[in-house]
Design a protein around this motif. Structure first.
Motif, PDB file in Angstrom:
ATOM      1  N   ASP A   1     -14.716 -16.708 -47.906  1.00 21.01           N
ATOM      2  CA  ASP A   1     -15.634 -17.825 -47.666  1.00 21.01           C
ATOM      3  C   ASP A   1     -16.657 -17.431 -46.603  1.00 21.01           C
ATOM      4  O   ASP A   1     -16.299 -16.933 -45.531  1.00 21.01           O
ATOM      5  CB  ASP A   1     -14.870 -19.068 -47.202  1.00 21.01           C
ATOM      6  CG  ASP A   1     -13.807 -19.484 -48.214  1.00 21.01           C
ATOM      7  OD1 ASP A   1     -14.060 -19.327 -49.425  1.00 21.01           O
ATOM      8  OD2 ASP A   1     -12.727 -19.953 -47.792  1.00 21.01           O
ATOM      9  N   ALA A   2     -17.929 -17.678 -46.915  1.00 14.24           N
ATOM     10  CA  ALA A   2     -18.998 -17.377 -45.966  1.00 14.24           C
ATOM     11  C   ALA A   2     -19.099 -18.482 -44.920  1.00 14.24           C
ATOM     12  O   ALA A   2     -18.925 -19.673 -45.220  1.00 14.24           O
ATOM     13  CB  ALA A   2     -20.334 -17.213 -46.687  1.00 14.24           C
ATOM     14  N   LEU A   3     -19.398 -18.094 -43.670  1.00  9.96           N
ATOM     15  CA  LEU A   3     -19.539 -19.056 -42.581  1.00  9.96           C
ATOM     16  C   LEU A   3     -20.984 -19.472 -42.342  1.00  9.96           C
ATOM     17  O   LEU A   3     -21.229 -20.494 -41.694  1.00  9.96           O
ATOM     18  CB  LEU A   3     -18.967 -18.462 -41.283  1.00  9.96           C
ATOM     19  CG  LEU A   3     -17.483 -18.088 -41.303  1.00  9.96           C
ATOM     20  CD1 LEU A   3     -17.065 -17.523 -39.952  1.00  9.96           C
ATOM     21  CD2 LEU A   3     -16.634 -19.299 -41.660  1.00  9.96           C
ATOM     22  N   ASN A   4     -21.954 -18.704 -42.839  1.00 11.29           N
ATOM     23  CA  ASN A   4     -23.362 -19.035 -42.650  1.00 11.29           C
ATOM     24  C   ASN A   4     -24.152 -18.502 -43.833  1.00 11.29           C
ATOM     25  O   ASN A   4     -23.597 -17.905 -44.760  1.00 11.29           O
ATOM     26  CB  ASN A   4     -23.888 -18.453 -41.330  1.00 11.29           C
ATOM     27  CG  ASN A   4     -23.484 -16.994 -41.142  1.00 11.29           C
ATOM     28  OD1 ASN A   4     -23.693 -16.166 -42.031  1.00 11.29           O
ATOM     29  ND2 ASN A   4     -22.885 -16.682 -39.998  1.00 11.29           N
ATOM     30  N   GLU A   5     -25.468 -18.711 -43.786  1.00 16.15           N
ATOM     31  CA  GLU A   5     -26.316 -18.297 -44.893  1.00 16.15           C
ATOM     32  C   GLU A   5     -26.394 -16.772 -45.008  1.00 16.15           C
ATOM     33  O   GLU A   5     -26.555 -16.241 -46.110  1.00 16.15           O
ATOM     34  CB  GLU A   5     -27.719 -18.875 -44.716  1.00 16.15           C
ATOM     35  CG  GLU A   5     -27.770 -20.408 -44.772  1.00 16.15           C
ATOM     36  CD  GLU A   5     -29.176 -20.933 -44.582  1.00 16.15           C
ATOM     37  OE1 GLU A   5     -30.087 -20.102 -44.343  1.00 16.15           O
ATOM     38  OE2 GLU A   5     -29.361 -22.157 -44.663  1.00 16.15           O
ATOM     39  N   GLU A   6     -26.307 -16.083 -43.877  1.00 17.73           N
ATOM     40  CA  GLU A   6     -26.363 -14.619 -43.914  1.00 17.73           C
ATOM     41  C   GLU A   6     -25.046 -13.995 -44.315  1.00 17.73           C
ATOM     42  O   GLU A   6     -24.996 -12.799 -44.623  1.00 17.73           O
ATOM     43  CB  GLU A   6     -26.796 -14.073 -42.544  1.00 17.73           C
ATOM     44  CG  GLU A   6     -28.235 -14.393 -42.161  1.00 17.73           C
ATOM     45  CD  GLU A   6     -28.385 -15.810 -41.654  1.00 17.73           C
ATOM     46  OE1 GLU A   6     -27.335 -16.454 -41.378  1.00 17.73           O
ATOM     47  OE2 GLU A   6     -29.520 -16.299 -41.530  1.00 17.73           O
ATOM     48  N   GLY A   7     -23.965 -14.761 -44.323  1.00 24.07           N
ATOM     49  CA  GLY A   7     -22.655 -14.226 -44.671  1.00 24.07           C
ATOM     50  C   GLY A   7     -22.106 -13.274 -43.631  1.00 24.07           C
ATOM     51  O   GLY A   7     -21.385 -12.327 -43.982  1.00 24.07           O
TER      52      GLY A   7
ATOM     53  N   GLN B   1     -37.469  -1.163 -22.031  1.00 20.35           N
ATOM     54  CA  GLN B   1     -36.282  -1.208 -22.877  1.00 20.35           C
ATOM     55  C   GLN B   1     -36.203  -2.589 -23.532  1.00 20.35           C
ATOM     56  O   GLN B   1     -36.219  -3.613 -22.844  1.00 20.35           O
ATOM     57  CB  GLN B   1     -35.030  -0.949 -22.050  1.00 20.35           C
ATOM     58  CG  GLN B   1     -34.966   0.437 -21.412  1.00 20.35           C
ATOM     59  CD  GLN B   1     -34.823   1.548 -22.442  1.00 20.35           C
ATOM     60  OE1 GLN B   1     -34.248   1.343 -23.515  1.00 20.35           O
ATOM     61  NE2 GLN B   1     -35.332   2.718 -22.117  1.00 20.35           N
ATOM     62  N   VAL B   2     -36.135  -2.623 -24.851  1.00 14.76           N
ATOM     63  CA  VAL B   2     -36.017  -3.885 -25.594  1.00 14.76           C
ATOM     64  C   VAL B   2     -34.705  -3.872 -26.368  1.00 14.76           C
ATOM     65  O   VAL B   2     -34.146  -2.807 -26.672  1.00 14.76           O
ATOM     66  CB  VAL B   2     -37.216  -4.102 -26.548  1.00 14.76           C
ATOM     67  CG1 VAL B   2     -38.500  -4.229 -25.757  1.00 14.76           C
ATOM     68  CG2 VAL B   2     -37.311  -2.976 -27.558  1.00 14.76           C
ATOM     69  N   VAL B   3     -34.227  -5.070 -26.701  1.00 15.57           N
ATOM     70  CA  VAL B   3     -32.953  -5.250 -27.387  1.00 15.57           C
ATOM     71  C   VAL B   3     -33.203  -6.042 -28.656  1.00 15.57           C
ATOM     72  O   VAL B   3     -33.880  -7.091 -28.624  1.00 15.57           O
ATOM     73  CB  VAL B   3     -31.931  -5.976 -26.490  1.00 15.57           C
ATOM     74  CG1 VAL B   3     -30.599  -6.101 -27.197  1.00 15.57           C
ATOM     75  CG2 VAL B   3     -31.766  -5.231 -25.167  1.00 15.57           C
ATOM     76  N   ILE B   4     -32.670  -5.569 -29.774  1.00 15.83           N
ATOM     77  CA  ILE B   4     -32.771  -6.267 -31.060  1.00 15.83           C
ATOM     78  C   ILE B   4     -31.433  -6.964 -31.305  1.00 15.83           C
ATOM     79  O   ILE B   4     -30.390  -6.305 -31.426  1.00 15.83           O
ATOM     80  CB  ILE B   4     -33.102  -5.291 -32.205  1.00 15.83           C
ATOM     81  CG1 ILE B   4     -34.337  -4.457 -31.842  1.00 15.83           C
ATOM     82  CG2 ILE B   4     -33.328  -6.065 -33.494  1.00 15.83           C
ATOM     83  CD1 ILE B   4     -35.576  -5.259 -31.605  1.00 15.83           C
ATOM     84  N   LEU B   5     -31.482  -8.297 -31.376  1.00 11.96           N
ATOM     85  CA  LEU B   5     -30.283  -9.121 -31.508  1.00 11.96           C
ATOM     86  C   LEU B   5     -30.350  -9.957 -32.778  1.00 11.96           C
ATOM     87  O   LEU B   5     -31.409 -10.023 -33.427  1.00 11.96           O
ATOM     88  CB  LEU B   5     -30.146 -10.041 -30.287  1.00 11.96           C
ATOM     89  CG  LEU B   5     -30.014  -9.358 -28.920  1.00 11.96           C
ATOM     90  CD1 LEU B   5     -29.926 -10.405 -27.822  1.00 11.96           C
ATOM     91  CD2 LEU B   5     -28.811  -8.439 -28.890  1.00 11.96           C
ATOM     92  N   PRO B   6     -29.242 -10.607 -33.163  1.00 14.19           N
ATOM     93  CA  PRO B   6     -29.273 -11.493 -34.336  1.00 14.19           C
ATOM     94  C   PRO B   6     -30.297 -12.614 -34.153  1.00 14.19           C
ATOM     95  O   PRO B   6     -30.563 -13.084 -33.048  1.00 14.19           O
ATOM     96  CB  PRO B   6     -27.845 -12.040 -34.411  1.00 14.19           C
ATOM     97  CG  PRO B   6     -27.013 -11.019 -33.716  1.00 14.19           C
ATOM     98  CD  PRO B   6     -27.873 -10.457 -32.635  1.00 14.19           C
ATOM     99  N   ARG B   7     -30.850 -13.071 -35.253  1.00 14.31           N
ATOM    100  CA  ARG B   7     -31.920 -14.061 -35.218  1.00 14.31           C
ATOM    101  C   ARG B   7     -31.452 -15.386 -34.635  1.00 14.31           C
ATOM    102  O   ARG B   7     -32.147 -15.985 -33.800  1.00 14.31           O
ATOM    103  CB  ARG B   7     -32.478 -14.267 -36.627  1.00 14.31           C
ATOM    104  CG  ARG B   7     -33.672 -15.226 -36.703  1.00 14.31           C
ATOM    105  CD  ARG B   7     -34.244 -15.303 -38.099  1.00 14.31           C
ATOM    106  NE  ARG B   7     -34.891 -14.048 -38.470  1.00 14.31           N
ATOM    107  CZ  ARG B   7     -34.370 -13.142 -39.288  1.00 14.31           C
ATOM    108  NH1 ARG B   7     -33.177 -13.347 -39.830  1.00 14.31           N
ATOM    109  NH2 ARG B   7     -35.006 -12.035 -39.572  1.00 14.31           N
ATOM    110  N   ASP B   8     -30.286 -15.871 -35.034  1.00 23.01           N
ATOM    111  CA  ASP B   8     -29.833 -17.162 -34.531  1.00 23.01           C
ATOM    112  C   ASP B   8     -29.537 -17.109 -33.033  1.00 23.01           C
ATOM    113  O   ASP B   8     -29.716 -18.102 -32.318  1.00 23.01           O
ATOM    114  CB  ASP B   8     -28.598 -17.637 -35.300  1.00 23.01           C
ATOM    115  CG  ASP B   8     -27.465 -16.613 -35.253  1.00 23.01           C
ATOM    116  OD1 ASP B   8     -27.744 -15.450 -34.897  1.00 23.01           O
ATOM    117  OD2 ASP B   8     -26.319 -16.973 -35.567  1.00 23.01           O
ATOM    118  N   LEU B   9     -29.115 -15.954 -32.539  1.00 19.67           N
ATOM    119  CA  LEU B   9     -28.804 -15.828 -31.124  1.00 19.67           C
ATOM    120  C   LEU B   9     -30.074 -15.869 -30.278  1.00 19.67           C
ATOM    121  O   LEU B   9     -30.138 -16.537 -29.246  1.00 19.67           O
ATOM    122  CB  LEU B   9     -28.038 -14.531 -30.886  1.00 19.67           C
ATOM    123  CG  LEU B   9     -27.250 -14.410 -29.581  1.00 19.67           C
ATOM    124  CD1 LEU B   9     -26.176 -15.477 -29.508  1.00 19.67           C
ATOM    125  CD2 LEU B   9     -26.622 -13.035 -29.472  1.00 19.67           C
TER     126      LEU B   9
END
Length: 499
Positions: free
Chosen positions: A12-18, A287-295
């Motif tokens: 079961d997926a918890l969000n749209e991105e799975g 220095q930059v950080v790439i994080l999840p979109r929702d976060l």
């Protein structure tokens, strides 16, 4: 004829991105379709997370292999447990539900590049005696949300550089660069502002690049992979001029940053530099950080809320008075459940925007009598006066809203129109509880004095201890003072009567 028609595994997926993260609950089901009665040894579901690095290097005629493995978790649940005797399954479809709790420790996001991977798998295996095992696998997309100092990543970054142009030109170049924050998600735009001061005889071009650095580790060896994700340039800045450059970089769909894995790390850096011919380019690196979109988007919404404004109810304040006294006028902080700086019950009068409190007389010395007129009376607001400290019993714990009973005052009726407001003694800190004052037994109820008495002042008798002189000898007058013989007549006998 085979006995197993199908073995399927779904979750079961918890969000749209799975995606899944630390602490999530993973649920799903296993369907076993049998064409005939089958003897099964065991059936179980397994979830695991592993990191692997593997590469080779050559030195002359020799080839060296670098390999290392790291396991983060392994969970196993039996749907048909192992027993001393095999289980006979009838023909038909058999559905089993399962549930796993992913550990809450810090684990890296999913990653794949060649033979170097961070992978999370869900697997079901059917075991039978004297038969090949039947299994099905599903890869889980794991996104790490274990980010230290997450709110600080939304603050702007600023850097500057100043450098001489070189041998073929004279002067120097100065550049100050600012980006809006440090954390971004794929699809976000980096807002760049660069102030360039070209105090040289050469032209220069501002340029911006986003780099990706990947490092693999195994058995003490490292392997570096660097890529330029995108590059943007602006118009030329001519000699002896100044210019403010505004640029936007859109983050493409790239891998997320990884800094919590011992074997694989993914980092990003933004380079702003001035391209000068025949000279070393001055640069500023962020220095930059790439994080999840929702976060990232959740942090953006939280930054706008800010903290409580100074003096607001429930927020910090630099004032010595209760916050509600400033914002609500004559009301007290007790109405909002806050602490009180007064020794009187909540019905104590207020003068002006601040309540009458011990701090109102803090500029006076202790024990000095203070004269104060009663507060003004407004329509619909009848005058209310409070008795001296110690007349009422101590307030119950946590009961700022309970009115104290009005007892008889030892100084007479405190509601007389000729009485003044009694102020508590000045203090720099709120007292822990209302002070208790026991009136002396020799004082009886009498009309109040024309002035107010501090509750902590020493007690004096109402009658003076010396006779009262009605004549004021210190007053200025043109009349001469009385003769000495009038004040003190002579005691000698009168000789005139003897004659």
């Amino acid at each position: 004829m085979p006995s197993i028609q199908a073995l399927t595994l779904t979750y079961d997926a918890l969000n749209e991105e799975g995606t899944f993260s630390e602490g999530d609950t993973l649920t799903g089901k296993v369907t076993l379709a049998l064409l005939k009665e089958t003897t099964v040894e065991s059936l179980f579901v397994k979830a695991k997370g592993d990191a692997n690095t593997h590469w080779t290097t050559k030195s002359g005629d020799k080839t060296y292999t670098h390999r290392e493995h790291k396991r983060y978790f392994k969970l196993k649940q039996f749907l048909i447990p192992v027993s001393s005797k095999d289980t006979v399954m009838p023909r038909g479809n058999h559905v089993y539900n399962f549930s796993f709790k992913i550990p809450s420790g810090s684990m890296p996001s999913s990653f794949k590049l060649g033979h170097c991977t961070i992978i999370y798998m869900l697997e079901v295996k059917l075991c039978r005696s004297w038969r090949m095992d039947r299994k099905e696998e599903r890869e889980l997309r794991f996104v790490s949300k274990s980010i230290p100092n997450l709110p600080s990543l939304m603050s702007p970054q600023t850097g500057s550089t100043k450098k001489s142009v070189g041998l073929f030109s004279k002067g120097h170049a100065n550049m100050e660069v600012t980006i809006d924050r440090k954390a971004y998600a794929p699809g976000d735009t980096v807002a760049i502002v660069a102030k360039v001061n070209n105090s040289s005889s050469s032209d220069m071009t501002p340029k911006f690049r986003l780099h990706q650095d990947i490092v693999f580790r195994a058995q003490g060896s490292t392997k570096h992979v660097s890529n330029t994700i995108l590059k943007v340039s602006d118009n030329c800045v001519t000699a002896q001029t100044q210019k403010t450059v505004r640029c936007s970089l859109k983050i493409p769909d790239v891998r997320l940053s990884i800094d919590n894995c011992e074997l694989i790390s993914v980092e990003y850096r933004l380079q702003a530099y001035l391209d000068i011919s025949f000279a070393f380019d001055p640069e500023v690196i962020f220095q930059v950080v790439i994080l999840p979109r929702d976060l990232v988007h959740g942090l953006q919404y939280g930054v706008g809320a800010g903290s409580y404004p100074a003096g607001a109810v429930g927020g910090p304040s630099n004032s010595d008075f209760p916050p509600a006294a400033v914002s609500m006028g004559p009301h007290h902080a007790e109405a909002f459940g806050g602490p009180s700086y007064s020794d009187f019950p909540p019905s104590a009068p207020s003068v002006g925007p601040y309540p009458v409190s011990p701090r109102s007389g803090s500029h006076r010395y202790p024990g000095v009598q203070s004269y104060s007129a009663p507060p003004p009376v407004y329509p619909g607001n009848p005058p209310v006066y409070a008795g001296p400290s110690g007349v009422h019993p101590a307030q119950p714990s946590g009961g700022y809203g309970y009115p104290a009973p009005q007892l008889a005052s030892p100084y007479g009726s405190p509601f007389s129109s000729s009485s003044s407001v009694l102020h508590p003694p000045p203090t720099s800190h709120p007292p822990p509880s209302a002070p208790t004052f026991q009136p002396p037994p020799e004082i009886h109820p009498s009309p109040p004095p024309p002035f107010s008495v501090s509750p902590t002042a020493p007690t004096y008798n109402s009658l003076p201890s010396a006779p009262v002189m009605n004549t004021d000898f210190l007053s200025q007058s043109d009349e001469p003072p009385p003769a000495y013989t009038l004040l003190f007549p002579s005691s000698a006998p009168d000789n005139s009567d003897a004659k």
